[in-house]
Design a protein around this motif. Structure first.
Motif, PDB file in Angstrom:
ATOM      1  N   ASP A 151       0.886  -1.370  -0.117  1.00  0.00           N
ATOM      2  CA  ASP A 151      -0.185  -0.069  -0.037  1.00  0.00           C
ATOM      3  C   ASP A 151       0.937   1.165   0.055  1.00  0.00           C
ATOM      4  OD1 ASP A 151      -2.336  -1.625   0.005  1.00  0.00           O
ATOM      5  OD2 ASP A 151      -2.613  -1.503   2.061  1.00  0.00           O
ATOM      6  N   GLU A 152       1.837   1.176   0.809  1.00  0.00           N
ATOM      7  CA  GLU A 152       2.850   2.391   0.842  1.00  0.00           C
ATOM      8  C   GLU A 152       3.178   2.775  -0.387  1.00  0.00           C
ATOM      9  OE1 GLU A 152       6.366   2.041   3.207  1.00  0.00           O
ATOM     10  OE2 GLU A 152       5.202   1.666   5.047  1.00  0.00           O
ATOM     11  N   GLU A 153       3.896   1.747  -1.313  1.00  0.00           N
ATOM     12  CA  GLU A 153       4.559   1.832  -2.483  1.00  0.00           C
ATOM     13  C   GLU A 153       3.669   1.963  -3.626  1.00  0.00           C
ATOM     14  OE1 GLU A 153       7.651   2.221  -3.227  1.00  0.00           O
ATOM     15  OE2 GLU A 153       8.222   2.102  -0.868  1.00  0.00           O
ATOM     16  N   GLY A 154       2.370   1.661  -3.410  1.00  0.00           N
ATOM     17  CA  GLY A 154       1.400   1.734  -4.414  1.00  0.00           C
ATOM     18  C   GLY A 154       1.334   0.436  -5.289  1.00  0.00           C
ATOM     19  N   TYR A 155       1.567  -0.478  -4.741  1.00  0.00           N
ATOM     20  CA  TYR A 155       1.977  -1.902  -5.722  1.00  0.00           C
ATOM     21  C   TYR A 155       0.581  -2.870  -5.257  1.00  0.00           C
ATOM     22  CZ  TYR A 155       6.618  -0.387  -7.000  1.00  0.00           C
ATOM     23  OH  TYR A 155       7.730   0.340  -7.511  1.00  0.00           O
ATOM     24  N   SER A 156      -0.128  -2.563  -4.778  1.00  0.00           N
ATOM     25  CA  SER A 156      -1.320  -3.281  -4.354  1.00  0.00           C
ATOM     26  C   SER A 156      -2.006  -4.271  -5.577  1.00  0.00           C
ATOM     27  CB  SER A 156      -2.430  -2.744  -3.582  1.00  0.00           C
ATOM     28  OG  SER A 156      -1.790  -2.330  -2.301  1.00  0.00           O
ATOM     29  N   GLU A 157      -2.112  -3.543  -6.491  1.00  0.00           N
ATOM     30  CA  GLU A 157      -2.641  -4.017  -7.690  1.00  0.00           C
ATOM     31  C   GLU A 157      -1.843  -4.536  -8.871  1.00  0.00           C
ATOM     32  OE1 GLU A 157      -5.964  -4.533  -7.833  1.00  0.00           O
ATOM     33  OE2 GLU A 157      -6.179  -3.658  -5.945  1.00  0.00           O
ATOM     34  N   TYR A 158      -0.561  -4.534  -8.404  1.00  0.00           N
ATOM     35  CA  TYR A 158       0.499  -5.381  -9.113  1.00  0.00           C
ATOM     36  C   TYR A 158       0.737  -6.655  -8.914  1.00  0.00           C
ATOM     37  CZ  TYR A 158       2.236  -0.815 -11.137  1.00  0.00           C
ATOM     38  OH  TYR A 158       2.503   0.093 -11.734  1.00  0.00           O
ATOM     39  N   THR A 159       1.280  -7.607  -9.629  1.00  0.00           N
ATOM     40  CA  THR A 159       1.375  -8.988  -9.461  1.00  0.00           C
ATOM     41  C   THR A 159       2.458  -8.839  -8.296  1.00  0.00           C
ATOM     42  OG1 THR A 159       0.834  -9.858 -11.554  1.00  0.00           O
ATOM     43  CG2 THR A 159       2.336 -11.216 -10.101  1.00  0.00           C
ATOM     44  N   HIS A 160       2.258  -9.478  -7.237  1.00  0.00           N
ATOM     45  CA  HIS A 160       3.134  -9.890  -6.116  1.00  0.00           C
ATOM     46  C   HIS A 160       3.014 -10.927  -5.328  1.00  0.00           C
ATOM     47  CE1 HIS A 160      -0.693  -7.782  -4.373  1.00  0.00           C
ATOM     48  NE2 HIS A 160      -0.264  -8.848  -3.201  1.00  0.00           N
ATOM     49  N   ARG A 161       3.879 -11.182  -4.513  1.00  0.00           N
ATOM     50  CA  ARG A 161       4.003 -12.519  -3.435  1.00  0.00           C
ATOM     51  C   ARG A 161       4.892 -12.302  -2.372  1.00  0.00           C
ATOM     52  NH1 ARG A 161       7.827 -15.907  -7.649  1.00  0.00           N
ATOM     53  NH2 ARG A 161       9.770 -14.802  -7.010  1.00  0.00           N
ATOM     54  N   CYS A 162       4.509 -12.911  -1.096  1.00  0.00           N
ATOM     55  CA  CYS A 162       5.303 -12.743  -0.120  1.00  0.00           C
ATOM     56  C   CYS A 162       5.414 -14.186   0.318  1.00  0.00           C
ATOM     57  CB  CYS A 162       4.518 -11.885   0.834  1.00  0.00           C
ATOM     58  SG  CYS A 162       5.350 -11.905   2.538  1.00  0.00           S
ATOM     59  N   VAL A 163       6.445 -14.718   0.540  1.00  0.00           N
ATOM     60  CA  VAL A 163       6.771 -16.184   1.134  1.00  0.00           C
ATOM     61  C   VAL A 163       7.365 -16.067   2.332  1.00  0.00           C
ATOM     62  CG1 VAL A 163       6.947 -16.896  -1.198  1.00  0.00           C
ATOM     63  CG2 VAL A 163       8.773 -16.394  -0.136  1.00  0.00           C
ATOM     64  N   ASN A 164       7.134 -17.239   3.078  1.00  0.00           N
ATOM     65  CA  ASN A 164       7.774 -17.227   4.506  1.00  0.00           C
ATOM     66  C   ASN A 164       8.994 -17.978   4.177  1.00  0.00           C
ATOM     67  OD1 ASN A 164       7.358 -20.175   4.229  1.00  0.00           O
ATOM     68  ND2 ASN A 164       5.498 -20.154   5.685  1.00  0.00           N
ATOM     69  N   PRO A 165       9.950 -18.367   5.232  1.00  0.00           N
ATOM     70  CA  PRO A 165      11.256 -19.011   5.287  1.00  0.00           C
ATOM     71  C   PRO A 165      11.073 -20.395   4.419  1.00  0.00           C
ATOM     72  CG  PRO A 165      11.128 -17.912   7.377  1.00  0.00           C
ATOM     73  CD  PRO A 165       9.632 -17.575   6.612  1.00  0.00           C
ATOM     74  N   GLU A 166       9.971 -20.880   4.684  1.00  0.00           N
ATOM     75  CA  GLU A 166      10.032 -22.272   3.997  1.00  0.00           C
ATOM     76  C   GLU A 166       9.300 -22.286   2.545  1.00  0.00           C
ATOM     77  OE1 GLU A 166       8.387 -21.689   7.248  1.00  0.00           O
ATOM     78  OE2 GLU A 166       9.965 -22.420   8.144  1.00  0.00           O
ATOM     79  N   ALA A 167       9.198 -20.967   2.093  1.00  0.00           N
ATOM     80  CA  ALA A 167       8.858 -20.904   0.824  1.00  0.00           C
ATOM     81  C   ALA A 167       7.562 -20.818   0.395  1.00  0.00           C
ATOM     82  CB  ALA A 167       9.776 -21.488  -0.288  1.00  0.00           C
ATOM     83  N   LYS A 168       6.663 -20.966   1.578  1.00  0.00           N
ATOM     84  CA  LYS A 168       5.092 -21.061   1.424  1.00  0.00           C
ATOM     85  C   LYS A 168       4.751 -19.744   1.152  1.00  0.00           C
ATOM     86  CE  LYS A 168       0.960 -21.953   3.689  1.00  0.00           C
ATOM     87  NZ  LYS A 168       0.557 -22.019   5.501  1.00  0.00           N
ATOM     88  N   LEU A 169       3.719 -19.363   0.151  1.00  0.00           N
ATOM     89  CA  LEU A 169       3.035 -18.221  -0.248  1.00  0.00           C
ATOM     90  C   LEU A 169       2.224 -17.861   0.923  1.00  0.00           C
ATOM     91  CD1 LEU A 169       2.058 -18.699  -4.057  1.00  0.00           C
ATOM     92  CD2 LEU A 169       3.469 -16.962  -2.976  1.00  0.00           C
ATOM     93  N   ILE A 170       2.313 -16.566   1.430  1.00  0.00           N
ATOM     94  CA  ILE A 170       1.364 -16.112   2.552  1.00  0.00           C
ATOM     95  C   ILE A 170       0.635 -14.942   1.986  1.00  0.00           C
ATOM     96  CG2 ILE A 170       2.572 -17.120   4.386  1.00  0.00           C
ATOM     97  CD1 ILE A 170       3.676 -14.182   4.845  1.00  0.00           C
ATOM     98  N   LEU A 171       1.062 -14.594   0.844  1.00  0.00           N
ATOM     99  CA  LEU A 171       0.209 -13.069   0.387  1.00  0.00           C
ATOM    100  C   LEU A 171       0.633 -13.438  -1.300  1.00  0.00           C
ATOM    101  CD1 LEU A 171      -1.094 -10.774   1.010  1.00  0.00           C
ATOM    102  CD2 LEU A 171       1.161  -9.743   1.026  1.00  0.00           C
ATOM    103  N   PHE A 172      -0.412 -13.311  -2.121  1.00  0.00           N
ATOM    104  CA  PHE A 172      -0.203 -13.543  -3.643  1.00  0.00           C
ATOM    105  C   PHE A 172      -1.345 -12.838  -4.234  1.00  0.00           C
ATOM    106  CE2 PHE A 172      -1.015 -15.616  -7.608  1.00  0.00           C
ATOM    107  CZ  PHE A 172       0.396 -15.393  -7.940  1.00  0.00           C
ATOM    108  N   HIS A 173      -0.909 -12.143  -5.196  1.00  0.00           N
ATOM    109  CA  HIS A 173      -1.866 -11.252  -6.327  1.00  0.00           C
ATOM    110  C   HIS A 173      -1.498 -11.374  -7.536  1.00  0.00           C
ATOM    111  CE1 HIS A 173      -3.707  -7.945  -8.505  1.00  0.00           C
ATOM    112  NE2 HIS A 173      -4.968  -8.221  -7.646  1.00  0.00           N
ATOM    113  N   ARG A 174      -2.295 -11.776  -8.753  1.00  0.00           N
ATOM    114  CA  ARG A 174      -1.748 -11.832 -10.019  1.00  0.00           C
ATOM    115  C   ARG A 174      -2.605 -10.975 -10.904  1.00  0.00           C
ATOM    116  NH1 ARG A 174      -1.865 -17.742 -12.797  1.00  0.00           N
ATOM    117  NH2 ARG A 174      -2.520 -16.652 -15.023  1.00  0.00           N
TER     118      ARG A 174
END
Length: 61
Positions: free
Chosen positions: A38-61
């Protein structure tokens, strides 16, 4: 603390944001990651956030 990775791409596949941050758990990391998007204005861009085990915890395409 656990280390999470947040990555944002534009439609051509160019990497717009690639950073790591720490959080206590996956729920906190979702909040931190979404706030950063939200800070960077990237909420509607394709993004991902992964935990240390590489599990997706946040994703948008």
């Amino acid at each position: 603390m656990r280390t999470y990775a947040l990555t944002v791409f534009d439609q051509s596949g160019e990497n717009l944001l690639n950073e790591t941050f720490t959080a206590e758990n996956d729920e906190e990391a979702k909040k931190v990651g979404q706030a950063r998007l939200d800070e960077e204005g990237y909420s509607e861009y394709t993004h991902r956030c992964v935990n240390p085990e590489a599990k997706l915890i946040l994703f948008h395409r």
